[in-house]
Design an enzyme around this catalytic site. Sequence first.
Site, PDB file in Angstrom:
ATOM      1  N   ARG A  58      -7.294  18.053   7.450  1.00 50.71           N
ATOM      2  CA  ARG A  58      -5.935  17.992   8.317  1.00 50.71           C
ATOM      3  C   ARG A  58      -5.902  19.318   8.940  1.00 50.71           C
ATOM      4  O   ARG A  58      -6.157  20.629   8.241  1.00 50.71           O
ATOM      5  CB  ARG A  58      -5.008  17.534   7.321  1.00 50.71           C
ATOM      6  CG  ARG A  58      -5.024  15.928   7.253  1.00 50.71           C
ATOM      7  CD  ARG A  58      -3.801  15.521   6.358  1.00 50.71           C
ATOM      8  NE  ARG A  58      -3.843  14.269   6.220  1.00 50.71           N
ATOM      9  CZ  ARG A  58      -3.684  13.082   7.132  1.00 50.71           C
ATOM     10  NH1 ARG A  58      -3.291  13.502   8.279  1.00 50.71           N
ATOM     11  NH2 ARG A  58      -3.736  11.683   6.718  1.00 50.71           N
ATOM     12  N   THR A  82      -6.365  -1.324  10.176  1.00 49.04           N
ATOM     13  CA  THR A  82      -6.085  -0.234  11.269  1.00 49.04           C
ATOM     14  C   THR A  82      -5.789  -0.878  12.770  1.00 49.04           C
ATOM     15  O   THR A  82      -6.793  -1.671  13.443  1.00 49.04           O
ATOM     16  CB  THR A  82      -7.317   0.730  11.514  1.00 49.04           C
ATOM     17  OG1 THR A  82      -7.625   1.113  10.359  1.00 49.04           O
ATOM     18  CG2 THR A  82      -6.956   2.012  12.334  1.00 49.04           C
ATOM     19  N   ARG A 139       0.944  -1.344   0.120  1.00 52.68           N
ATOM     20  CA  ARG A 139       0.182  -0.002  -0.072  1.00 52.68           C
ATOM     21  C   ARG A 139       0.860   1.257  -0.083  1.00 52.68           C
ATOM     22  O   ARG A 139       1.901   1.270   0.905  1.00 52.68           O
ATOM     23  CB  ARG A 139      -0.986   0.038   1.278  1.00 52.68           C
ATOM     24  CG  ARG A 139      -1.492   1.387   1.609  1.00 52.68           C
ATOM     25  CD  ARG A 139      -2.403   1.126   2.834  1.00 52.68           C
ATOM     26  NE  ARG A 139      -3.193   2.425   3.252  1.00 52.68           N
ATOM     27  CZ  ARG A 139      -3.042   2.875   4.155  1.00 52.68           C
ATOM     28  NH1 ARG A 139      -1.877   2.723   5.078  1.00 52.68           N
ATOM     29  NH2 ARG A 139      -3.658   4.156   4.473  1.00 52.68           N
ATOM     30  N   LYS A 171     -12.981   2.213   0.775  1.00 47.72           N
ATOM     31  CA  LYS A 171     -12.727   2.225   2.277  1.00 47.72           C
ATOM     32  C   LYS A 171     -13.960   2.700   3.133  1.00 47.72           C
ATOM     33  O   LYS A 171     -14.438   3.793   2.637  1.00 47.72           O
ATOM     34  CB  LYS A 171     -11.455   3.270   2.515  1.00 47.72           C
ATOM     35  CG  LYS A 171     -10.343   2.756   1.936  1.00 47.72           C
ATOM     36  CD  LYS A 171      -9.259   3.503   1.954  1.00 47.72           C
ATOM     37  CE  LYS A 171      -8.794   3.916   3.375  1.00 47.72           C
ATOM     38  NZ  LYS A 171      -7.576   4.769   3.446  1.00 47.72           N
TER      39      LYS A 171
END
Length: 479
Positions: free
Chosen positions: A78, A281, A37, A223
């Site tokens: 962010r 995760t 990834r 996702k």
Amino acid sequence: MNSIFSKRTKIVVTLGPATETREAVKELILAGANVFRLNTSHGTMENHREKIRMVKEVAAGMGVYAATMVDLQGPKIRIGNLKEEIEIKNGDKLVFEHLEGQDGQKDGTIPVDYKGLSNDVTKGSRILIDDGKLEVIVDDVEDGKVYATVTNGGILKSRKGLNIPGSTASLDAVTPKDVEFIKFAAEEKADLIALSFVRKKEDVLLCKKYINDFDASIPVVSKLEKPDAIKNLAEIVSVSDAIMVARGDLGIELSPVEVPICQKLIIDEANKQRKPVIVATQMLESMINEPIPTRAEASDVANAILDGTDAVMLSGETSVGKFAIDAVRMMSKIAITTEGSAFYKFDTDKEMADDVALTRQAVVFGADKMLKYVNAKAILSFSHFGYSTRLMSKLKPSAPVIMVSDMEETCRKMALAWGVYPFCKKWDAIVDQGLLLKIDEFLINEVGLKQNDYVVITGSAPRLISGRTNFVRVHKIGT
């Protein structure tokens, strides 16, 4: 049989500063990594270009098929670049502001890279920062600025993620940065694209449109990390090529206590629709700094496999961790142990989704049944694009699925398919005695089977590979 067929569950690893060397990639593959990834939230495009080429070169040199997955940042909010880390305490007052054309700190405000922040929050809204470690409550919104009070303090750092639970209507499904990386993935012939923060099926279709615009055909891994995704689960799975249970943001947007049930719901729906599913995760989070995982982490990996996931993923463990190779080895051991237990059983008699071709559905079900009756050592699946092989994978057969394709691209994409081991052979010919002898040599010399072992063969007729899968037969090696 060769020991490489002992692990059926696939492992996705994230490349980063700890693993972006040729030797590290080789060690990761030897430890059990199948998919690499590239996290586009970090690093430059040129850095990712070097990594994707390196993975392909190293894998090719080892004679294995490892897939590359470009993980799009998506509409991730962010914190901007701060002059320095800030310690914030409960009761402190903060001001958040989107700064057009720059993300540096000014005038005592906290910079945010999302221009819709002031539109998506109101008085009383919760804002979570750094995976929920920090929390503030909105007091007021005025002139594009968000005024808030700290309710859970800590250290505020640059570029940490920011979540507004249940309130991100202004976010684009595919950002301009994502489009650039989709183009990058097309140019570098990446094997998979992971689409972040999917909320509805239209998000997936938009991503596929961009892929098509760049004249590429790359499977999309959706996702699932937003509450809306759970509400629209079935329709999202239906248009996706694979699914990722992205538990990090999912646990922030919902609640950590809801994540285990969501994980089971997502895996169940993906298996029902015969789509590969990844659980991700914090699977072995402690191994970022420690040589062994906690018992809870080992149980977490095992339970994801028992739930029926096709793959498990490592993030910080392999991107920045001190024990990256050990983490992959540990995950492989957990997978092999779990798969060999009496608890690892699946109901493979469930009907497939309505859009699965009946002929291929009959062939793969037939192959799985025949496997048990004749005690076959493997299923030998001949496939051009891998469609029937993926269907076979979702039945979780008791023997390895050895896929033979005439396309290396197809072989790499099979790196995500549970229990599938790909080989590239130019054998698209009519099945005759000469081809069967060649197949026997392959099964003995490369797969590790023996004379008189049984295998179940699926493929197409009259040509073995390039047509639609339409036959299944039992074959005894050497006869």
